[in-house]
Design an enzyme around this catalytic site. Structure first.
Site, PDB file in Angstrom:
ATOM      1  N   LYS A 227       0.836  -1.214   0.000  1.00 25.35           N
ATOM      2  CA  LYS A 227       0.000   0.000   0.000  1.00 25.35           C
ATOM      3  C   LYS A 227       0.869   1.262   0.000  1.00 25.35           C
ATOM      4  CE  LYS A 227      -2.325  -1.119   3.789  1.00 25.35           C
ATOM      5  NZ  LYS A 227      -1.759  -2.427   4.197  1.00 25.35           N
TER       6      LYS A 227
ATOM      7  N   ARG B   8      11.443  -6.431   4.831  1.00 23.47           N
ATOM      8  CA  ARG B   8      11.287  -5.004   5.130  1.00 23.47           C
ATOM      9  C   ARG B   8      11.781  -4.707   6.539  1.00 23.47           C
ATOM     10  NH1 ARG B   8       5.321  -2.330   4.614  1.00 23.47           N
ATOM     11  NH2 ARG B   8       5.040  -3.080   6.749  1.00 23.47           N
TER      12      ARG B   8
ATOM     13  N   ARG C 276      11.720  -1.822  11.689  1.00 16.50           N
ATOM     14  CA  ARG C 276      10.389  -1.827  12.321  1.00 16.50           C
ATOM     15  C   ARG C 276      10.217  -3.107  13.114  1.00 16.50           C
ATOM     16  NH1 ARG C 276       5.341  -0.350   8.466  1.00 16.50           N
ATOM     17  NH2 ARG C 276       4.227  -1.497  10.094  1.00 16.50           N
TER      18      ARG C 276
ATOM     19  N   ARG D  77      -1.000  -9.507  13.268  1.00 16.26           N
ATOM     20  CA  ARG D  77      -1.545  -8.415  12.438  1.00 16.26           C
ATOM     21  C   ARG D  77      -2.462  -8.987  11.362  1.00 16.26           C
ATOM     22  NH1 ARG D  77       3.957  -6.004  11.005  1.00 16.26           N
ATOM     23  NH2 ARG D  77       2.959  -4.513   9.616  1.00 16.26           N
TER      24      ARG D  77
ATOM     25  N   ARG E  11      -9.563   0.600   9.073  1.00 20.34           N
ATOM     26  CA  ARG E  11      -9.203  -0.792   9.343  1.00 20.34           C
ATOM     27  C   ARG E  11     -10.309  -1.497  10.110  1.00 20.34           C
ATOM     28  NH1 ARG E  11      -3.172   0.042   9.183  1.00 20.34           N
ATOM     29  NH2 ARG E  11      -2.175  -1.992   9.348  1.00 20.34           N
TER      30      ARG E  11
HETATM   31  P1  AMP Z   1       0.798  -0.057   9.159  1.00 18.86           P
HETATM   32  O1  AMP Z   1       2.026   0.743   8.978  1.00 18.86           O
HETATM   33  O2  AMP Z   1      -0.357   0.436   8.352  1.00 18.86           O
HETATM   34  O3  AMP Z   1       1.036  -1.529   8.961  1.00 18.86           O
HETATM   35  O4  AMP Z   1       0.345   0.134  10.690  1.00 18.86           O
HETATM   36  C1  AMP Z   1       1.189  -0.261  11.759  1.00 18.86           C
HETATM   37  C2  AMP Z   1       0.378  -0.318  13.045  1.00 18.86           C
HETATM   38  O5  AMP Z   1      -0.186   0.947  13.342  1.00 18.86           O
HETATM   39  C3  AMP Z   1      -0.782  -1.273  13.015  1.00 18.86           C
HETATM   40  O6  AMP Z   1      -0.402  -2.622  13.275  1.00 18.86           O
HETATM   41  C4  AMP Z   1      -1.651  -0.696  14.146  1.00 18.86           C
HETATM   42  O7  AMP Z   1      -1.135  -1.021  15.396  1.00 18.86           O
HETATM   43  C5  AMP Z   1      -1.460   0.803  13.941  1.00 18.86           C
HETATM   44  N1  AMP Z   1      -2.487   1.317  13.010  1.00 18.86           N
HETATM   45  C6  AMP Z   1      -2.286   1.844  11.779  1.00 18.86           C
HETATM   46  N2  AMP Z   1      -3.438   2.209  11.213  1.00 18.86           N
HETATM   47  C7  AMP Z   1      -4.408   1.906  12.079  1.00 18.86           C
HETATM   48  C8  AMP Z   1      -5.816   2.003  12.070  1.00 18.86           C
HETATM   49  N3  AMP Z   1      -6.488   2.512  11.017  1.00 18.86           N
HETATM   50  N4  AMP Z   1      -6.499   1.580  13.155  1.00 18.86           N
HETATM   51  C9  AMP Z   1      -5.869   1.082  14.206  1.00 18.86           C
HETATM   52  N5  AMP Z   1      -4.552   0.930  14.287  1.00 18.86           N
HETATM   53  C10 AMP Z   1      -3.810   1.327  13.232  1.00 18.86           C
END
Ligand code: AMP
Length: 370
Positions: free
Chosen positions: A194, A308, A314, A326, A269
């Site tokens: 994404k 990654r 990360r 996740r 989400r």
């Molecule tokens: P991402 O970089 O999109 O994979 O997000 C990393 C982490 O941020 C996720 O595993 C959640 O803990 C938190 N996070 C990101 N976006 C959301 C969302 N829309 N709702 C809740 N938690 C989020």
């Protein structure tokens, strides 16, 4: 000229000072050709026409008089249909040529009132000169005698015209930004690509990319209250609570109100987030145009994320059990959004496996067809 904000609305540049003054001069010349041998009375319609009257008179260098009427039929952005006459012209106009100077004629209601007002007075000639004219919506019978610039039926401010009393002093004219935006949701499991694809789309379509994950990480790095709160959830691979995430997302959109569209990456989400997003966007006269899912299978995604994690450091990308958590969160809470967006006819899926530019092309094709 740039986009400006007046009260709660954004306005984009529409006519430059030069374009306006040129139109005013052409009008003054046309009127002069007809009236320079007598002394007409120009009647400006307040408040909006004050700037037009001033520039018109500077361009009209022949004998003339000037007077004003004050009328109003706008409340905010819409014409109320109620025209108030606040000042009457009555003296010394019998047997004189009267030329009304209007800033804008739209439906023609104000004009009708003016015509009515002057119908009782025995003027020699009665003419209407309007700087702007919305011919598309004009409903009156009277044919406007002198028109500066025909404009579409869009709310404008500047050069005497206001939005809730602001903007009259602008030298240029601005148009309400009714935004032909594209707002996209990029959908897919962690690692689906994404963020990578958003980078490409934001350039191509001039969009603002909002990644909730990135915003959380930025806050964690800067040790903000939001970051401290989010960290414990993110560390485990759990979702941050909806109310926190929704509020943060709204702040990000509001900070970028001038954007010509958004790419939401990692948001919504949950169904609650999707519902909140629709509701929030509606208050801004915005909507989601498409949700595009990047499809890839779990084993490939896990490999991508572990790779990654090595590069980015990360922590949630370095441990397979956190990654699996996740995915579980995704399957439970995020996957149902497919139905949510399918019900709105907005859900699209592209194959997320392949070269980055190949996938970008697949996305581009979906967007072009919107
Ligand atoms: P991402 O970089 O999109 O994979 O997000 C990393 C982490 O941020 C996720 O595993 C959640 O803990 C938190 N996070 C990101 N976006 C959301 C969302 N829309 N709702 C809740 N938690 C989020």
């Amino acid at each position: 000229m740039t986009v400006i904000k007046l009260h709660d609305q954004y306005f984009k540049p529409y006519l430059s000072e030069e374009e306006i003054l040129t139109a005013v001069k052409v009008m003054a010349d046309k009127v002069a050709a007809d009236y320079k041998d007598e002394t007409p009375i120009f009647v400006g319609v307040l408040n909006g026409a004050f700037m037009f009257v001033s520039d018109f008179l500077k361009a009209y260098q022949h004998p003339c008089e000037v007077s004003f009427v004050k009328m109003s039929s706008y409340a905010g952005l819409t014409s109320t249909g109620i025209v108030e006459t606040l000042l009457d012209v009555s003296e010394n106009i019998e047997d004189r040529s009267v030329i009304i100077l209007e800033d804008v004629i739209d439906t023609g209601r104000t004009l009708q009132e003016l015509i009515h007002m002057f119908s009782n007075i025995n003027v020699k000639e009665f003419k209407i000169a309007s700087l702007f004219y919305k011919s598309e919506i004009y409903k009156g019978e009277y044919t406007i005698d002198y028109v500066g610039i025909e404009i579409p039926d869009k709310f404008i401010v500047g050069y005497g015209l206001d939005y809730k009393e602001l903007g009259r002093n602008l030298r240029e004219v601005y148009q309400l930004n009714t935004k032909h935006m594209i707002n996209l949701v990029l959908f897919g499991k962690p690692g689906a690509g994404k963020g990578t694809q958003a980078e490409f789309l934001k350039e191509k379509y001039n969009l603002k990319h909002i990644s909730t994950g990135d915003v959380f990480r930025f806050n964690i790095k800067n040790n903000t209250e939001l970051g401290i709160l989010a960290q414990s959830y993110m560390d485990k691979g759990d979702l941050v609570p909806d109310e926190v995430t929704i509020k943060m997302l709204q702040d990000e959109v509001e900070k970028n109100a001038e954007a010509s569209g958004f790419i939401f990456d990692g948001f919504p989400r949950t169904t609650a987030q999707a519902e909140a997003l629709d509701k929030f966007l509606a208050t801004k006269d915005m909507k989601i145009d498409a949700t595009i899912a990047l499809d890839a299978n779990d084993e490939i995604l896990i490999q991508r994320l572990l790779e990654r994690g090595k590069v980015s450091g990360r922590s949630d990308d370095q441990d397979e059990s956190k990654i699996r958590n996740r995915f579980d969160e995704y399957n439970q809470k995020t996957a149902p959004l497919k139905d949510f967006y399918e019900a709105q006819g907005k859900f699209h899926t592209v194959n997320g496996i392949g070269a980055i530019d190949e996938i970008a092309m697949r996305l581009g094709k979906v967007i072009e067809e919107l």
